[in-house]
Write a protein that holds these residues in place. Structure first.
Motif, PDB file in Angstrom:
ATOM      1  N   ALA A 161      -1.055  10.828   1.268  1.00 45.89           N
ATOM      2  CA  ALA A 161      -0.057  11.121   0.443  1.00 45.89           C
ATOM      3  C   ALA A 161       1.475  10.933   1.194  1.00 45.89           C
ATOM      4  CB  ALA A 161      -0.141  12.689   0.575  1.00 45.89           C
ATOM      5  N   SER A 162       2.518  11.229   0.840  1.00 47.09           N
ATOM      6  CA  SER A 162       3.823  11.026   1.468  1.00 47.09           C
ATOM      7  C   SER A 162       3.861  12.155   2.540  1.00 47.09           C
ATOM      8  CB  SER A 162       4.893  11.233   0.344  1.00 47.09           C
ATOM      9  OG  SER A 162       4.758   9.911  -0.299  1.00 47.09           O
ATOM     10  N   ASN A 163       3.837  13.506   2.136  1.00 47.22           N
ATOM     11  CA  ASN A 163       3.819  14.612   2.911  1.00 47.22           C
ATOM     12  C   ASN A 163       2.447  15.189   3.377  1.00 47.22           C
ATOM     13  OD1 ASN A 163       4.330  16.959   4.156  1.00 47.22           O
ATOM     14  ND2 ASN A 163       5.949  17.642   2.658  1.00 47.22           N
ATOM     15  N   ILE A 164       2.053  14.563   4.420  1.00 48.74           N
ATOM     16  CA  ILE A 164       0.802  14.567   5.047  1.00 48.74           C
ATOM     17  C   ILE A 164       0.595  15.980   5.669  1.00 48.74           C
ATOM     18  CG2 ILE A 164      -0.665  13.983   6.885  1.00 48.74           C
ATOM     19  CD1 ILE A 164      -1.144  11.999   4.747  1.00 48.74           C
ATOM     20  N   ASP A 165       1.391  16.562   5.999  1.00 48.42           N
ATOM     21  CA  ASP A 165       1.561  17.833   6.493  1.00 48.42           C
ATOM     22  C   ASP A 165       0.922  18.900   5.753  1.00 48.42           C
ATOM     23  OD1 ASP A 165       2.217  17.170   9.138  1.00 48.42           O
ATOM     24  OD2 ASP A 165       4.499  17.550   8.844  1.00 48.42           O
TER      25      ASP A 165
ATOM     26  N   TYR B 287       1.678   7.597   3.127  1.00 44.51           N
ATOM     27  CA  TYR B 287       2.249   6.572   2.383  1.00 44.51           C
ATOM     28  C   TYR B 287       3.435   6.019   2.804  1.00 44.51           C
ATOM     29  CZ  TYR B 287      -1.102   7.792  -1.361  1.00 44.51           C
ATOM     30  OH  TYR B 287      -2.334   7.925  -1.980  1.00 44.51           O
ATOM     31  N   LYS B 288       3.773   4.781   2.697  1.00 47.18           N
ATOM     32  CA  LYS B 288       4.873   4.093   3.453  1.00 47.18           C
ATOM     33  C   LYS B 288       6.006   4.492   2.401  1.00 47.18           C
ATOM     34  CE  LYS B 288       2.596   0.192   5.821  1.00 47.18           C
ATOM     35  NZ  LYS B 288       2.479  -1.195   5.906  1.00 47.18           N
ATOM     36  N   ALA B 289       5.765   4.829   1.247  1.00 45.26           N
ATOM     37  CA  ALA B 289       7.064   4.798   0.402  1.00 45.26           C
ATOM     38  C   ALA B 289       6.732   6.024  -0.752  1.00 45.26           C
ATOM     39  CB  ALA B 289       7.579   3.627  -0.673  1.00 45.26           C
ATOM     40  N   LYS B 290       7.789   6.871  -1.119  1.00 41.38           N
ATOM     41  CA  LYS B 290       7.419   7.868  -2.064  1.00 41.38           C
ATOM     42  C   LYS B 290       7.473   7.339  -3.540  1.00 41.38           C
ATOM     43  CE  LYS B 290       9.116  12.017   0.379  1.00 41.38           C
ATOM     44  NZ  LYS B 290      10.034  12.925   0.576  1.00 41.38           N
ATOM     45  N   ASN B 291       7.771   5.928  -3.615  1.00 39.66           N
ATOM     46  CA  ASN B 291       7.973   5.399  -5.353  1.00 39.66           C
ATOM     47  C   ASN B 291       6.606   5.367  -5.565  1.00 39.66           C
ATOM     48  OD1 ASN B 291       7.917   2.724  -6.697  1.00 39.66           O
ATOM     49  ND2 ASN B 291      10.053   3.592  -6.996  1.00 39.66           N
ATOM     50  N   LYS B 292       6.424   5.373  -6.809  1.00 38.38           N
ATOM     51  CA  LYS B 292       5.014   5.690  -7.406  1.00 38.38           C
ATOM     52  C   LYS B 292       4.528   4.187  -7.635  1.00 38.38           C
ATOM     53  CE  LYS B 292       6.447   6.246 -12.231  1.00 38.38           C
ATOM     54  NZ  LYS B 292       6.153   7.262 -13.403  1.00 38.38           N
ATOM     55  N   PHE B 293       5.664   3.374  -8.076  1.00 35.44           N
ATOM     56  CA  PHE B 293       5.237   1.910  -8.152  1.00 35.44           C
ATOM     57  C   PHE B 293       4.777   1.019  -6.950  1.00 35.44           C
ATOM     58  CE2 PHE B 293       8.073   2.918 -11.567  1.00 35.44           C
ATOM     59  CZ  PHE B 293       7.322   2.749 -12.792  1.00 35.44           C
ATOM     60  N   TYR B 294       5.432   1.452  -5.796  1.00 31.89           N
ATOM     61  CA  TYR B 294       4.985   0.792  -4.613  1.00 31.89           C
ATOM     62  C   TYR B 294       3.633   1.425  -4.224  1.00 31.89           C
ATOM     63  CZ  TYR B 294       5.587  -0.954   0.170  1.00 31.89           C
ATOM     64  OH  TYR B 294       5.458  -1.333   1.235  1.00 31.89           O
TER      65      TYR B 294
ATOM     66  N   LEU C  36       1.073   2.504  -5.934  1.00 32.20           N
ATOM     67  CA  LEU C  36      -0.010   2.053  -6.771  1.00 32.20           C
ATOM     68  C   LEU C  36      -0.033   0.521  -6.620  1.00 32.20           C
ATOM     69  CD1 LEU C  36       0.451   3.918 -10.074  1.00 32.20           C
ATOM     70  CD2 LEU C  36      -1.293   4.217  -8.527  1.00 32.20           C
ATOM     71  N   LEU C  37       0.843  -0.296  -6.369  1.00 29.69           N
ATOM     72  CA  LEU C  37       0.960  -1.769  -6.311  1.00 29.69           C
ATOM     73  C   LEU C  37       0.562  -2.229  -4.805  1.00 29.69           C
ATOM     74  CD1 LEU C  37       3.787  -2.902  -8.560  1.00 29.69           C
ATOM     75  CD2 LEU C  37       1.311  -3.299  -8.966  1.00 29.69           C
ATOM     76  N   PHE C  38       1.123  -1.498  -3.711  1.00 31.32           N
ATOM     77  CA  PHE C  38       0.895  -1.950  -2.559  1.00 31.32           C
ATOM     78  C   PHE C  38       0.315  -0.990  -1.347  1.00 31.32           C
ATOM     79  CE2 PHE C  38       4.931  -3.923  -4.319  1.00 31.32           C
ATOM     80  CZ  PHE C  38       4.414  -5.163  -4.446  1.00 31.32           C
ATOM     81  N   ASP C  39       0.851   0.126  -1.366  1.00 26.60           N
ATOM     82  CA  ASP C  39       0.169   1.211  -0.298  1.00 26.60           C
ATOM     83  C   ASP C  39      -1.102   1.399  -0.543  1.00 26.60           C
ATOM     84  OD1 ASP C  39       2.006   2.101   1.516  1.00 26.60           O
ATOM     85  OD2 ASP C  39       2.694   3.903   0.760  1.00 26.60           O
ATOM     86  N   ILE C  40      -1.610   1.625  -1.549  1.00 28.01           N
ATOM     87  CA  ILE C  40      -3.191   2.005  -1.898  1.00 28.01           C
ATOM     88  C   ILE C  40      -4.037   1.018  -1.777  1.00 28.01           C
ATOM     89  CG2 ILE C  40      -4.573   3.096  -3.402  1.00 28.01           C
ATOM     90  CD1 ILE C  40      -2.610   5.069  -4.173  1.00 28.01           C
ATOM     91  N   PRO C  41      -3.852  -0.280  -2.491  1.00 31.39           N
ATOM     92  CA  PRO C  41      -4.575  -1.294  -2.301  1.00 31.39           C
ATOM     93  C   PRO C  41      -4.727  -1.745  -0.718  1.00 31.39           C
ATOM     94  CG  PRO C  41      -3.192  -1.753  -4.225  1.00 31.39           C
ATOM     95  CD  PRO C  41      -2.609  -0.563  -3.393  1.00 31.39           C
ATOM     96  N   ALA C  42      -3.637  -1.793   0.030  1.00 31.87           N
ATOM     97  CA  ALA C  42      -3.658  -1.993   1.651  1.00 31.87           C
ATOM     98  C   ALA C  42      -4.417  -1.224   2.032  1.00 31.87           C
ATOM     99  CB  ALA C  42      -2.269  -2.093   2.314  1.00 31.87           C
ATOM    100  N   ILE C  43      -4.359   0.478   1.826  1.00 30.23           N
ATOM    101  CA  ILE C  43      -5.095   1.157   2.348  1.00 30.23           C
ATOM    102  C   ILE C  43      -6.838   1.038   2.346  1.00 30.23           C
ATOM    103  CG2 ILE C  43      -5.884   3.850   2.619  1.00 30.23           C
ATOM    104  CD1 ILE C  43      -2.618   4.228   2.042  1.00 30.23           C
TER     105      ILE C  43
END
Length: 362
Positions: free
Chosen positions: A43-47, A64-71, A73-80
């Motif tokens: 999540a973006s707000n981990i707290d 998450y590195k960014a709050k943008n949903k496209f980023y 889905l395309l980058f953050d989650i696959p890397a995680i």
């Protein structure tokens, strides 16, 4: 049993609480208890997520590195997923286009296909494509009611859909002082002897018919009407009817948006009657929450809510104003709340939902 590593996309906790947040909270609080599962929450707000799920040996929180949903889905989650050797990734409604582990998707409803008149055309076109693609590409498809399961199978031609039903947050079952809650509500929100409707604002939620009954039956002489929920899709019929009312009636109608959970719980507990007149739902948690809190509750009998047979004589046709009027009178005098609450508790629990989830993975 090999420990299964599950990533959970929790971006819904970055916004306002709704059905999906209740679902993820209830389901994973139960799953965390099973040490055969290693859970990774993103999540973006981990707290907020940490506060909900707490610290456990088998839980990891990832920001998450960014709050943008496209980023996301395309980058953050696959890397995680790749970095943490995830076995299953769990999403709500929409899965990422890149798949590097098994996908689980929960589609809570497809009401926009069942009741297109209540949804914008662009919304229907976009979500039909995204939800269908997500269902087809996922290894496990979940939903929250038998009604939604059947409609997903029908519209998307999916053979296997597992029902992991919603349940109620344990806090609603806690004991409290009714009169004290009513006093707090009167002091803080100025509402007294009130009927309550908890739901976001959309035409299918049927706020306008409840308002008409409240006015035509002249309940405003002894009661107030409280709506809780954020605006989603404008309800012109409600707006036009409300604008036609006299100032003396309008002052008995309250609408609250973006409440914190503590205030929401207070308003639920202080209500004389909880009313849920929605025309179409994939599940419908609010009437179960008010029943759990020992609040007299009447509920619509359509779509997924037709499964709430424990409401018995307090179910009504949401399109029939006379039926709604009759059930308000029955609800105000209801003496069977305890029995209804017990029947509901047997039918819906997060433990049952978690067991169905485990079976789906197995």
């Amino acid at each position: 049993m090999k420990i299964k590593r599950i990533f959970v996309d929790c971006h819904v906790f970055d916004g306002n609480f709704q059905g999906t947040t209740t679902y993820l909270k209830g389901l994973y609080i139960e799953l965390i208890k099973d040490k055969n599962y290693r859970i990774f929450f993103g999540a973006s707000n981990i707290d907020i997520v940490k506060n909900i799920f707490g610290t456990h040996e088998n839980v990891t929180f990832i920001k998450y590195k960014a709050k943008n949903k496209f980023y996301r889905l395309l980058f953050d989650i696959p890397a995680i997923i790749k970095a943490n050797k995830i076995d299953y990734a769990h999403f709500q409604y929409v899965v990422p286009p890149i798949k590097n582990c098994k996908h689980i998707v929960t589609i809570h409803d497809v009401l926009f296909l069942d009741f297109p008149q209540y949804f914008p055309l662009l919304y229907r076109i976009k979500n039909k494509f995204l939800f269908k693609r997500s269902a087809k590409c996922s290894d496990i498809v979940l939903s929250v009611s038998e009604y939604s399961k059947m409609q997903i199978q029908k519209h998307f031609e999916i053979k296997t859909v597992t029902v992991t039903p919603n349940a109620i947050d344990p806090v609603y079952f806690e004991t409290y002082d009714k009169e004290n809650c009513k006093e707090q509500v009167a002091k803080k929100f100025k509402a007294t002897n009130y009927f309550l409707y908890v739901s976001r604002w959309e035409p299918r939620k049927n706020h306008h018919r409840l308002l008409k009954v409240f006015v035509e039956k002249e309940y405003y002489k002894n009661h107030t009407l409280v709506f809780i929920g954020d605006k989603a899709i404008e309800n012109k019929e409600y707006n036009d009817y409300y604008d036609s009312l006299s100032p003396s009636i309008k002052v008995t109608i309250f609408s609250f948006h973006k409440l914190n959970f503590r205030d929401l719980l207070l308003l639920v507990r202080g209500a004389d009657l909880s009313i849920y007149p929605s025309i179409a739902e994939g599940f419908g948690i609010p009437p179960l929450e008010s029943l759990a809190a020992n609040v007299p509750t009447i509920c619509s009998n359509t779509t997924a809510m037709a499964d709430f047979q424990f409401f018995d004589d307090c179910l009504f046709d949401p399109l029939d104003l006379e039926d709604l009027k009759d059930k308000i009178e029955i609800g105000l005098k209801d003496t069977k709340i305890v029995q209804k609450k017990e029947a509901m508790s047997v039918k819906f629990s997060w433990k049952q939902a978690a067991e169905q989830f485990k079976k789906a993975i197995s």
